[in-house]
Scaffold this motif. Structure first.
Motif, PDB file in Angstrom:
ATOM      1  N   UNK A 100       0.837  -1.211   0.000  1.00  0.00           N
ATOM      2  CA  UNK A 100       0.000   0.000   0.000  1.00  0.00           C
ATOM      3  C   UNK A 100       0.868   1.256   0.000  1.00  0.00           C
ATOM      4  N   UNK A 101       1.929   1.222   0.796  1.00  0.00           N
ATOM      5  CA  UNK A 101       2.811   2.380   0.896  1.00  0.00           C
ATOM      6  C   UNK A 101       3.540   2.651  -0.419  1.00  0.00           C
ATOM      7  N   UNK A 102       3.912   1.588  -1.125  1.00  0.00           N
ATOM      8  CA  UNK A 102       4.709   1.739  -2.352  1.00  0.00           C
ATOM      9  C   UNK A 102       3.931   1.268  -3.584  1.00  0.00           C
ATOM     10  N   UNK A 103       2.639   1.509  -3.581  1.00  0.00           N
ATOM     11  CA  UNK A 103       1.775   1.019  -4.659  1.00  0.00           C
ATOM     12  C   UNK A 103       2.217   1.520  -6.025  1.00  0.00           C
ATOM     13  N   UNK A 104       2.574   2.779  -6.138  1.00  0.00           N
ATOM     14  CA  UNK A 104       2.969   3.333  -7.435  1.00  0.00           C
ATOM     15  C   UNK A 104       4.290   2.733  -7.919  1.00  0.00           C
ATOM     16  N   UNK A 105       5.238   2.577  -7.012  1.00  0.00           N
ATOM     17  CA  UNK A 105       6.540   2.004  -7.391  1.00  0.00           C
ATOM     18  C   UNK A 105       6.379   0.559  -7.839  1.00  0.00           C
ATOM     19  N   UNK A 106       5.571  -0.201  -7.119  1.00  0.00           N
ATOM     20  CA  UNK A 106       5.361  -1.606  -7.467  1.00  0.00           C
ATOM     21  C   UNK A 106       4.615  -1.742  -8.787  1.00  0.00           C
ATOM     22  N   UNK A 107       3.619  -0.895  -8.998  1.00  0.00           N
ATOM     23  CA  UNK A 107       2.861  -0.936 -10.251  1.00  0.00           C
ATOM     24  C   UNK A 107       3.758  -0.591 -11.433  1.00  0.00           C
ATOM     25  N   UNK A 114       7.453  -6.774 -16.114  1.00  0.00           N
ATOM     26  CA  UNK A 114       6.602  -7.937 -16.309  1.00  0.00           C
ATOM     27  C   UNK A 114       6.646  -8.937 -15.171  1.00  0.00           C
ATOM     28  N   UNK A 115       6.907  -8.458 -13.974  1.00  0.00           N
ATOM     29  CA  UNK A 115       6.951  -9.317 -12.788  1.00  0.00           C
ATOM     30  C   UNK A 115       5.850  -8.869 -11.833  1.00  0.00           C
ATOM     31  N   UNK A 116       5.039  -9.805 -11.385  1.00  0.00           N
ATOM     32  CA  UNK A 116       3.924  -9.459 -10.508  1.00  0.00           C
ATOM     33  C   UNK A 116       4.403  -8.702  -9.274  1.00  0.00           C
ATOM     34  N   UNK A 117       3.672  -7.654  -8.929  1.00  0.00           N
ATOM     35  CA  UNK A 117       4.068  -6.828  -7.789  1.00  0.00           C
ATOM     36  C   UNK A 117       4.075  -7.628  -6.496  1.00  0.00           C
ATOM     37  N   UNK A 118       3.190  -8.611  -6.380  1.00  0.00           N
ATOM     38  CA  UNK A 118       3.162  -9.437  -5.173  1.00  0.00           C
ATOM     39  C   UNK A 118       4.428 -10.274  -5.029  1.00  0.00           C
ATOM     40  N   UNK A 197      25.473  -6.260 -11.408  1.00  0.00           N
ATOM     41  CA  UNK A 197      24.841  -6.713 -12.649  1.00  0.00           C
ATOM     42  C   UNK A 197      23.364  -6.327 -12.775  1.00  0.00           C
ATOM     43  N   UNK A 198      22.639  -6.297 -11.651  1.00  0.00           N
ATOM     44  CA  UNK A 198      21.184  -6.188 -11.749  1.00  0.00           C
ATOM     45  C   UNK A 198      20.570  -4.988 -11.029  1.00  0.00           C
ATOM     46  N   UNK A 199      21.313  -4.328 -10.164  1.00  0.00           N
ATOM     47  CA  UNK A 199      20.752  -3.157  -9.490  1.00  0.00           C
ATOM     48  C   UNK A 199      20.511  -2.046 -10.495  1.00  0.00           C
ATOM     49  N   UNK A 217      15.281  -0.359  -4.866  1.00  0.00           N
ATOM     50  CA  UNK A 217      15.202  -1.742  -4.405  1.00  0.00           C
ATOM     51  C   UNK A 217      14.134  -2.522  -5.154  1.00  0.00           C
ATOM     52  N   UNK A 218      12.961  -1.948  -5.289  1.00  0.00           N
ATOM     53  CA  UNK A 218      11.844  -2.618  -5.968  1.00  0.00           C
ATOM     54  C   UNK A 218      12.178  -2.856  -7.441  1.00  0.00           C
ATOM     55  N   UNK A 219      12.686  -1.832  -8.111  1.00  0.00           N
ATOM     56  CA  UNK A 219      13.031  -1.974  -9.528  1.00  0.00           C
ATOM     57  C   UNK A 219      14.155  -2.989  -9.725  1.00  0.00           C
ATOM     58  N   UNK A 220      15.086  -3.046  -8.790  1.00  0.00           N
ATOM     59  CA  UNK A 220      16.220  -3.960  -8.925  1.00  0.00           C
ATOM     60  C   UNK A 220      15.790  -5.414  -8.774  1.00  0.00           C
ATOM     61  N   UNK A 221      14.899  -5.698  -7.833  1.00  0.00           N
ATOM     62  CA  UNK A 221      14.374  -7.058  -7.687  1.00  0.00           C
ATOM     63  C   UNK A 221      13.636  -7.464  -8.958  1.00  0.00           C
ATOM     64  N   UNK A 222      12.813  -6.565  -9.476  1.00  0.00           N
ATOM     65  CA  UNK A 222      12.063  -6.857 -10.699  1.00  0.00           C
ATOM     66  C   UNK A 222      13.010  -7.089 -11.877  1.00  0.00           C
TER      67      UNK A 222
END
Length: 326
Positions: A100-107, A114-118, A197-199, A217-222
């Motif tokens: 909820x706090x990072x809804x826009x970043x996750x979306x 193309x990776x589910x936000x969950x 390599x991925x960050x 962090x969110x973008x790097x995991x994705x």
């Protein structure tokens, strides 16, 4: 640009540090393998030996790191206990609050990679309880300890070199970076080679900060998942039933799906959800509270194990992500 400003301050105290140190402290620049390490670091990352010496003179050997790596949770627990750690009410509620706090970043990350936000949130939830438990070890100490004093050192030897390169590229002080006992860092616990390599710079502020910046962090995991072949919209895993004994030759034989669903069916595996016969899959067995559980893992399950090789880890991430969709 190198750490010259940082080293200038360090150089003034190196002499004092060496005099006051016990054998457990600040000795890695005197280690018999130091010259080899410094030569490889210079060849691979163009970092002069003097810089390696300056930082490794400050590194401390941590016996607690050697003890921790000798008893990883994945090897000491069965699935029924491992699951209880990560599928808790507190972690699920924390995940929903994080989303909820990072809804826009996750979306935005879901749309771009193309990776589910969950799934992104679940990785961060399993790794660091949504950024709240990023590790208390100084990475300089943990990686130096493992690179020079752990028998299975090649992995950490490589990671220590990458750590110095990471600190240089991101203009960080190696002596202040904190992480896990194995040198994993930030919200998503990236080891140095993965960081390099991925960050990614999720908010385009010119930095890749995986410790304090949720956007990065969110973008790097994705990005990690996309680069490892995550298949948008495809299933991850499903429960199956088994019969006979032919399936035993293929259960847990490979993390990567190397059998087709049809081949597994012929060995006595019965899916509980529709799956095309030519779909690659792997047969997974985990020990649940009521006995053995059998699962059919598709390619996306394999991708999660690229983040951490444990099947239990991948299942925990998947099941937590499913809870976060409710």
């Amino acid at each position: 640009m190198r750490f010259k400003g940082l080293i200038a301050g360090t150089a003034a105290i190196i002499g004092t540090t060496l005099v006051l140190s016990t054998p457990a402290q600040a000795a890695y620049d005197q280690h018999p393998r130091f010259e080899q390490f410094a030569a490889e670091l210079e060849k691979e990352y163009k970092i002069p030996p003097a810089e390696a010496k300056a930082w490794l003179s400050q590194a401390e050997k941590l016996n607690s790191v050697l003890e921790a790596i000798a008893r990883p949770a994945e090897k000491s627990k069965e699935w029924y206990d491992y699951r209880k750690i990560f599928l808790t009410k507190k972690r699920i509620e924390g995940g929903k609050a994080f989303m909820a706090e990072h809804a826009e970043l996750l979306a935005a990350a879901e749309k771009k990679y193309g990776v589910r936000k969950e799934v992104i949130a679940a990785i961060i939830g399993v790794e660091t309880f949504y950024g709240k438990r990023q590790g208390r070890y100084r990475v300089l100490d943990s990686l130096a300890t493992l690179a020079f004093d752990y028998p299975k050192r090649p992995l950490f030897w490589r990671e220590l070199k990458a750590f110095f390169s990471l600190a240089e590229k991101e203009q960080l002080d190696p002596a202040t970076i904190k992480g896990s006992y194995a040198g994993a860092m930030g919200y998503g616990q990236f080891i140095p080679t993965s960081y390099l390599s991925y960050a990614v710079d999720g908010d385009r502020d010119g930095k890749r900060d995986l410790w304090a910046n949720p956007a990065d962090a969110i973008a790097s995991v994705a990005n990690y998942f996309k680069r490892h072949g995550w298949r948008d919209g495809e299933p991850v895993v499903q429960r199956v039933r088994v019969a006979g004994d032919k399936y035993q030759d293929v259960v847990n034989d490979s993390r990567k799906p190397k059998w087709t669903a049809a081949e597994l069916k012929a060995l006595g595996v019965t899916p509980t959800e529709p799956i095309e016969d030519d779909k690659p899959a792997a047969l997974i067995r985990l020990q649940g509270e009521k006995g053995a559980e059998f699962w059919l893992g598709e390619y996306n399950f394999y991708v999660i194990t690229r983040y951490n090789h444990s099947r239990m880890y991948a299942m925990a991430v998947h099941q937590l992500s499913e809870e976060l969709t409710k």
